[in-house]
Design a protein around this motif. Structure first.
Motif, mmCIF file in Angstrom:
data_model
loop_
_atom_site.group_PDB
_atom_site.id
_atom_site.type_symbol
_atom_site.label_atom_id
_atom_site.label_comp_id
_atom_site.label_asym_id
_atom_site.label_seq_id
_atom_site.Cartn_x
_atom_site.Cartn_y
_atom_site.Cartn_z
ATOM 1 N N SER A 74 63.951 6.239 83.763
ATOM 2 C CA SER A 74 62.936 6.943 84.615
ATOM 3 C C SER A 74 62.565 8.107 83.948
ATOM 4 O O SER A 74 63.262 8.783 83.138
ATOM 5 N N SER A 75 61.345 8.278 83.737
ATOM 6 C CA SER A 75 60.726 9.334 82.972
ATOM 7 C C SER A 75 59.669 9.933 83.864
ATOM 8 O O SER A 75 58.753 9.356 84.510
ATOM 9 N N GLY A 76 59.389 11.346 83.501
ATOM 10 C CA GLY A 76 58.192 11.931 84.220
ATOM 11 C C GLY A 76 58.379 13.622 84.051
ATOM 12 O O GLY A 76 58.696 13.785 83.067
ATOM 13 N N LEU A 84 62.529 16.137 90.270
ATOM 14 C CA LEU A 84 61.966 15.403 89.423
ATOM 15 C C LEU A 84 60.674 14.678 89.927
ATOM 16 O O LEU A 84 60.708 13.864 91.153
ATOM 17 N N VAL A 85 59.524 14.446 89.346
ATOM 18 C CA VAL A 85 58.508 13.678 89.738
ATOM 19 C C VAL A 85 58.257 12.517 88.747
ATOM 20 O O VAL A 85 57.547 12.712 87.530
ATOM 21 N N PRO A 86 58.690 11.144 88.987
ATOM 22 C CA PRO A 86 58.612 10.027 88.111
ATOM 23 C C PRO A 86 57.271 9.822 87.822
ATOM 24 O O PRO A 86 56.318 9.629 88.550
ATOM 25 N N HIS A 87 56.999 9.407 86.512
ATOM 26 C CA HIS A 87 55.707 8.595 86.229
ATOM 27 C C HIS A 87 55.803 7.165 85.766
ATOM 28 O O HIS A 87 55.072 6.264 86.167
ATOM 29 N N SER A 149 56.128 5.490 97.320
ATOM 30 C CA SER A 149 57.432 6.481 97.259
ATOM 31 C C SER A 149 57.034 7.629 96.234
ATOM 32 O O SER A 149 56.787 7.224 95.287
ATOM 33 N N GLU A 150 57.523 8.891 96.433
ATOM 34 C CA GLU A 150 57.286 9.800 95.554
ATOM 35 C C GLU A 150 58.545 9.649 94.623
ATOM 36 O O GLU A 150 58.629 10.515 93.667
ATOM 37 N N ASN A 151 59.579 8.878 94.710
ATOM 38 C CA ASN A 151 60.857 8.735 93.923
ATOM 39 C C ASN A 151 61.079 7.497 93.447
ATOM 40 O O ASN A 151 60.614 6.393 94.288
ATOM 41 N N ASP A 152 61.641 7.174 92.539
ATOM 42 C CA ASP A 152 62.265 5.944 92.074
ATOM 43 C C ASP A 152 63.887 6.114 92.335
ATOM 44 O O ASP A 152 64.157 7.230 92.849
ATOM 45 N N LEU A 153 64.607 4.967 92.182
ATOM 46 C CA LEU A 153 66.004 5.164 92.617
ATOM 47 C C LEU A 153 66.714 6.359 91.658
ATOM 48 O O LEU A 153 67.604 6.827 92.255
#
Length: 255
Positions: A74-76, A84-87, A149-153
């Motif tokens: 996961s990166s962001g 954290l806000v994932p891209h 969703s605002e997030n990944d796992l």
């Protein structure tokens, strides 16, 4: 056998720190250790982040699964509140397989790659699926997820400790790309009757939770995990209960 303990090891929240690494092992009833997982977090000076996890089977479990290995990434960016806000979120599954013809039996390495790209402005997520055989791309497709969703796992469980502080209810739901396929929903219940759950962990401190992935993990239809969360937000231990006849699946922090 790797899939269910990957979810166990994604249930950690590092709290805000620039660099952290954690190693876990998984045991399964009478079989003992069946796999390992290593996770790392790096927050850069420009307030971007990367979280990576590598999980793999060991021993007889590796033989049965075709030496299955999984990578999560996961990166962001880190927002003003420290969340954290994932891209981009990526999952790679690799295993050794074979094909049999009348003439011979051939062995090959297959990689299945899923890449999720977030557009927080338009509330859309694009999924690209790829399949590689012996490092050669053999198929590719793309689709837009039916939910946002605002997030990944990975980012969710980094953010989990801060999100938990803002919620003053016993039962609540969170959403993350990489959880259940339908809508990414994860149900969480705070457990206050500690005596009923402490016997599963032999631990005295920390917070106890029941986390339901809402997706099948091995013989567990909903993927219900009992989790012991340390004061710093790191999962010390997790148990997947009632898995057929051989005992529970347990994840333990070892480093």
């Amino acid at each position: 056998m790797l899939r269910f303990f990957c979810f166990i090891f994604l249930l950690f929240s590092f709290g805000y720190a620039k660099n952290l690494e954690a190693t876990y092992k998984v045991s399964f009833g009478i079989f003992g250790e069946v796999g390992m997982a290593k996770a790392s977090l790096h927050v850069k000076e420009d307030r971007t982040y990367e979280i990576s996890m590598y999980a793999y089977t060991t021993g007889f479990s590796a033989f049965l699964s075709g030496n299955r290995q999984e990578w999560f990434h996961s990166s962001g960016e880190v927002d003003a509140n420290g969340l954290l806000v994932p891209h981009v979120y990526k999952k790679i599954v690799q295993r050794e397989k074979s094909s049999v013809t009348l003439e011979k039996r051939e062995f090959f390495t297959q990689r299945d790659i899923k890449t999720y790209t977030f557009s927080h402005a338009t509330k859309k997520i694009l999924l690209v699926k790829q399949k590689e055989i012996n490092s050669k791309l053999v198929s590719q497709s793309q689709e837009e997820l039916s939910y946002f969703s605002e997030n990944d796992l990975l980012s969710l469980f980094f953010n989990f400790k801060m999100l938990l502080k803002s919620l003053h209810v016993q039962d609540f739901s969170l959403y993350a790309v990489g959880a259940n396929k339908k809508d990414g929903r994860i149900d969480i219940q705070k457990i206050t009757e500690h005596e009923k759950i402490k016997k599963e962990f032999s631990l005295e401190d920390g917070e106890y939770l029941k986390v339901t992935i809402n997706d099948k993990i091995f013989a567990s239809k909903k993927g219900e995990l009992l989790v012991n969360l340390r004061e710093d937000g790191i999962v010390k231990s997790a148990v997947l209960k009632d898995v057929i006849l051989f005992g529970d699946i347990r994840g333990e922090l070892v480093d």
